[in-house]
Scaffold this motif. Structure first.
Motif, PDB file in Angstrom:
ATOM      1  N   GLU A   1       9.906   2.954  16.279  1.00 29.47           N
ATOM      2  CA  GLU A   1       9.931   4.419  16.253  1.00 29.47           C
ATOM      3  C   GLU A   1       8.597   4.988  16.725  1.00 29.47           C
ATOM      4  OE1 GLU A   1       9.603   6.972  12.517  1.00 29.47           O
ATOM      5  OE2 GLU A   1      11.747   7.033  12.913  1.00 29.47           O
ATOM      6  N   MET A   2       7.559   4.162  16.671  1.00 28.16           N
ATOM      7  CA  MET A   2       6.209   4.580  17.039  1.00 28.16           C
ATOM      8  C   MET A   2       5.936   4.232  18.500  1.00 28.16           C
ATOM      9  SD  MET A   2       4.465   2.977  13.612  1.00 28.16           S
ATOM     10  CE  MET A   2       2.798   3.462  13.988  1.00 28.16           C
ATOM     11  N   SER A   3       5.063   5.014  19.132  1.00 26.87           N
ATOM     12  CA  SER A   3       4.643   4.679  20.495  1.00 26.87           C
ATOM     13  C   SER A   3       3.731   3.455  20.441  1.00 26.87           C
ATOM     14  CB  SER A   3       3.888   5.855  21.117  1.00 26.87           C
ATOM     15  OG  SER A   3       2.624   6.008  20.491  1.00 26.87           O
ATOM     16  N   ASP A   4       3.534   2.812  21.591  1.00 27.40           N
ATOM     17  CA  ASP A   4       2.621   1.664  21.653  1.00 27.40           C
ATOM     18  C   ASP A   4       1.228   2.065  21.170  1.00 27.40           C
ATOM     19  OD1 ASP A   4       4.528  -0.101  22.545  1.00 27.40           O
ATOM     20  OD2 ASP A   4       3.897  -0.030  24.634  1.00 27.40           O
ATOM     21  N   ALA A   5       0.781   3.243  21.587  1.00 24.20           N
ATOM     22  CA  ALA A   5      -0.546   3.709  21.173  1.00 24.20           C
ATOM     23  C   ALA A   5      -0.609   3.906  19.658  1.00 24.20           C
ATOM     24  CB  ALA A   5      -0.899   5.013  21.885  1.00 24.20           C
ATOM     25  N   ASP A   6       0.453   4.427  19.060  1.00 23.08           N
ATOM     26  CA  ASP A   6       0.481   4.619  17.608  1.00 23.08           C
ATOM     27  C   ASP A   6       0.461   3.284  16.871  1.00 23.08           C
ATOM     28  OD1 ASP A   6       0.474   7.378  17.776  1.00 23.08           O
ATOM     29  OD2 ASP A   6       2.653   7.572  17.514  1.00 23.08           O
ATOM     30  N   VAL A   7       1.183   2.299  17.389  1.00 20.89           N
ATOM     31  CA  VAL A   7       1.191   0.976  16.754  1.00 20.89           C
ATOM     32  C   VAL A   7      -0.197   0.349  16.849  1.00 20.89           C
ATOM     33  CG1 VAL A   7       2.153  -1.361  16.836  1.00 20.89           C
ATOM     34  CG2 VAL A   7       3.665   0.614  17.117  1.00 20.89           C
ATOM     35  N   ARG A   8      -0.835   0.482  18.027  1.00 27.10           N
ATOM     36  CA  ARG A   8      -2.198  -0.051  18.172  1.00 27.10           C
ATOM     37  C   ARG A   8      -3.163   0.644  17.216  1.00 27.10           C
ATOM     38  NH1 ARG A   8      -0.811   0.087  23.581  1.00 27.10           N
ATOM     39  NH2 ARG A   8      -2.015   1.979  23.926  1.00 27.10           N
ATOM     40  N   GLU A   9      -3.035   1.958  17.065  1.00 25.96           N
ATOM     41  CA  GLU A   9      -3.911   2.706  16.153  1.00 25.96           C
ATOM     42  C   GLU A   9      -3.644   2.320  14.699  1.00 25.96           C
ATOM     43  OE1 GLU A   9      -6.902   4.767  14.738  1.00 25.96           O
ATOM     44  OE2 GLU A   9      -6.555   4.447  16.881  1.00 25.96           O
ATOM     45  N   PHE A  10      -2.374   2.134  14.356  1.00 28.98           N
ATOM     46  CA  PHE A  10      -2.001   1.667  13.011  1.00 28.98           C
ATOM     47  C   PHE A  10      -2.683   0.331  12.732  1.00 28.98           C
ATOM     48  CE2 PHE A  10       1.118  -1.176  10.812  1.00 28.98           C
ATOM     49  CZ  PHE A  10       1.012  -0.641   9.536  1.00 28.98           C
ATOM     50  N   ALA A  11      -2.597  -0.591  13.692  1.00 28.64           N
ATOM     51  CA  ALA A  11      -3.221  -1.901  13.521  1.00 28.64           C
ATOM     52  C   ALA A  11      -4.741  -1.768  13.408  1.00 28.64           C
ATOM     53  CB  ALA A  11      -2.845  -2.809  14.686  1.00 28.64           C
ATOM     54  N   LYS A  12      -5.321  -1.016  14.320  1.00 31.41           N
ATOM     55  CA  LYS A  12      -6.780  -0.851  14.335  1.00 31.41           C
ATOM     56  C   LYS A  12      -7.291  -0.245  13.033  1.00 31.41           C
ATOM     57  CE  LYS A  12     -10.441   1.337  17.013  1.00 31.41           C
ATOM     58  NZ  LYS A  12     -10.744   2.222  18.138  1.00 31.41           N
ATOM     59  N   SER A  13      -6.556   0.712  12.499  1.00 33.08           N
ATOM     60  CA  SER A  13      -6.993   1.381  11.270  1.00 33.08           C
ATOM     61  C   SER A  13      -7.000   0.443  10.063  1.00 33.08           C
ATOM     62  CB  SER A  13      -6.104   2.599  10.980  1.00 33.08           C
ATOM     63  OG  SER A  13      -4.817   2.204  10.546  1.00 33.08           O
TER      64      SER A  13
ATOM     65  N   ARG B   1      10.753  -7.423  20.906  1.00 25.62           N
ATOM     66  CA  ARG B   1      11.630  -7.928  19.841  1.00 25.62           C
ATOM     67  C   ARG B   1      10.833  -8.623  18.747  1.00 25.62           C
ATOM     68  NH1 ARG B   1      15.254  -9.712  24.262  1.00 25.62           N
ATOM     69  NH2 ARG B   1      14.259 -11.713  23.996  1.00 25.62           N
ATOM     70  N   GLN B   2       9.627  -9.043  19.077  1.00 28.90           N
ATOM     71  CA  GLN B   2       8.721  -9.609  18.087  1.00 28.90           C
ATOM     72  C   GLN B   2       7.380  -8.904  18.222  1.00 28.90           C
ATOM     73  OE1 GLN B   2       8.455 -13.804  18.790  1.00 28.90           O
ATOM     74  NE2 GLN B   2      10.325 -14.239  17.673  1.00 28.90           N
ATOM     75  N   ILE B   3       6.773  -8.618  17.099  1.00 31.53           N
ATOM     76  CA  ILE B   3       5.458  -7.986  17.072  1.00 31.53           C
ATOM     77  C   ILE B   3       4.592  -8.820  16.146  1.00 31.53           C
ATOM     78  CG2 ILE B   3       4.170  -5.897  16.502  1.00 31.53           C
ATOM     79  CD1 ILE B   3       6.759  -4.320  17.069  1.00 31.53           C
ATOM     80  N   GLU B   4       3.409  -9.194  16.625  1.00 27.91           N
ATOM     81  CA  GLU B   4       2.493 -10.016  15.839  1.00 27.91           C
ATOM     82  C   GLU B   4       1.247  -9.227  15.493  1.00 27.91           C
ATOM     83  OE1 GLU B   4       1.703 -13.959  17.462  1.00 27.91           O
ATOM     84  OE2 GLU B   4       3.464 -13.693  18.746  1.00 27.91           O
ATOM     85  N   PHE B   5       0.814  -9.371  14.258  1.00 35.16           N
ATOM     86  CA  PHE B   5      -0.430  -8.770  13.796  1.00 35.16           C
ATOM     87  C   PHE B   5      -1.397  -9.887  13.441  1.00 35.16           C
ATOM     88  CE2 PHE B   5       2.570  -5.369  13.043  1.00 35.16           C
ATOM     89  CZ  PHE B   5       1.850  -4.235  13.397  1.00 35.16           C
ATOM     90  N   TYR B   6      -2.663  -9.673  13.809  1.00 36.10           N
ATOM     91  CA  TYR B   6      -3.750 -10.609  13.519  1.00 36.10           C
ATOM     92  C   TYR B   6      -4.910  -9.837  12.927  1.00 36.10           C
ATOM     93  CZ  TYR B   6      -1.347 -13.605  16.881  1.00 36.10           C
ATOM     94  OH  TYR B   6      -0.416 -14.343  17.539  1.00 36.10           O
ATOM     95  N   ASN B   7      -5.704 -10.504  12.089  1.00 35.43           N
ATOM     96  CA  ASN B   7      -6.956  -9.893  11.659  1.00 35.43           C
ATOM     97  C   ASN B   7      -7.872  -9.804  12.865  1.00 35.43           C
ATOM     98  OD1 ASN B   7      -6.597  -9.446   8.833  1.00 35.43           O
ATOM     99  ND2 ASN B   7      -6.703 -11.661   8.541  1.00 35.43           N
ATOM    100  N   ASP B   8      -8.546  -8.696  13.008  1.00 39.14           N
ATOM    101  CA  ASP B   8      -9.475  -8.473  14.112  1.00 39.14           C
ATOM    102  C   ASP B   8     -10.856  -8.899  13.645  1.00 39.14           C
ATOM    103  OD1 ASP B   8     -11.078  -7.613  16.156  1.00 39.14           O
ATOM    104  OD2 ASP B   8     -10.197  -5.592  16.268  1.00 39.14           O
ATOM    105  N   ALA B   9     -11.303 -10.071  14.097  1.00 39.76           N
ATOM    106  CA  ALA B   9     -12.588 -10.607  13.665  1.00 39.76           C
ATOM    107  C   ALA B   9     -13.751  -9.709  14.040  1.00 39.76           C
ATOM    108  CB  ALA B   9     -12.794 -11.999  14.248  1.00 39.76           C
TER     109      ALA B   9
END
Length: 74
Positions: A37-49, A61-69
């Motif tokens: 439902e979110m734009s790519d930019a919103d998902v990136r900002e969600f992750a970054k925050s 179809r798959q989305i991966e999240f990683y800790n940002d070292a």
């Protein structure tokens, strides 16, 4: 209820998994709907925050999240 209202619960789940594993692969349809439902930019900002990086695989179809070292102190 909109999908974005479920975002805090998804963030909590991702945080818990990333505290013990190096990545969290979102494959559950309900979780993917929230993120789609979110734009790519919103998902990136969600992750970054949250101090994460995000990668979309298989056409989203798959989305991966990683800790940002680089975001967290060493």
């Amino acid at each position: 209820m909109t999908m974005r209202e479920h975002l805090p619960a998804l963030a909590t789940k991702i945080s818990k998994v990333l505290s013990i594993k190096p990545e969290y692969l979102v494959t559950q349809p309900a979780e993917l709907r929230i993120l789609r439902e979110m734009s790519d930019a919103d998902v990136r900002e969600f992750a970054k925050s949250h101090g994460w990086r995000v990668i979309r695989r298989l056409g989203g179809r798959q989305i991966e999240f990683y800790n940002d070292a680089s975001w967290r102190p060493l």
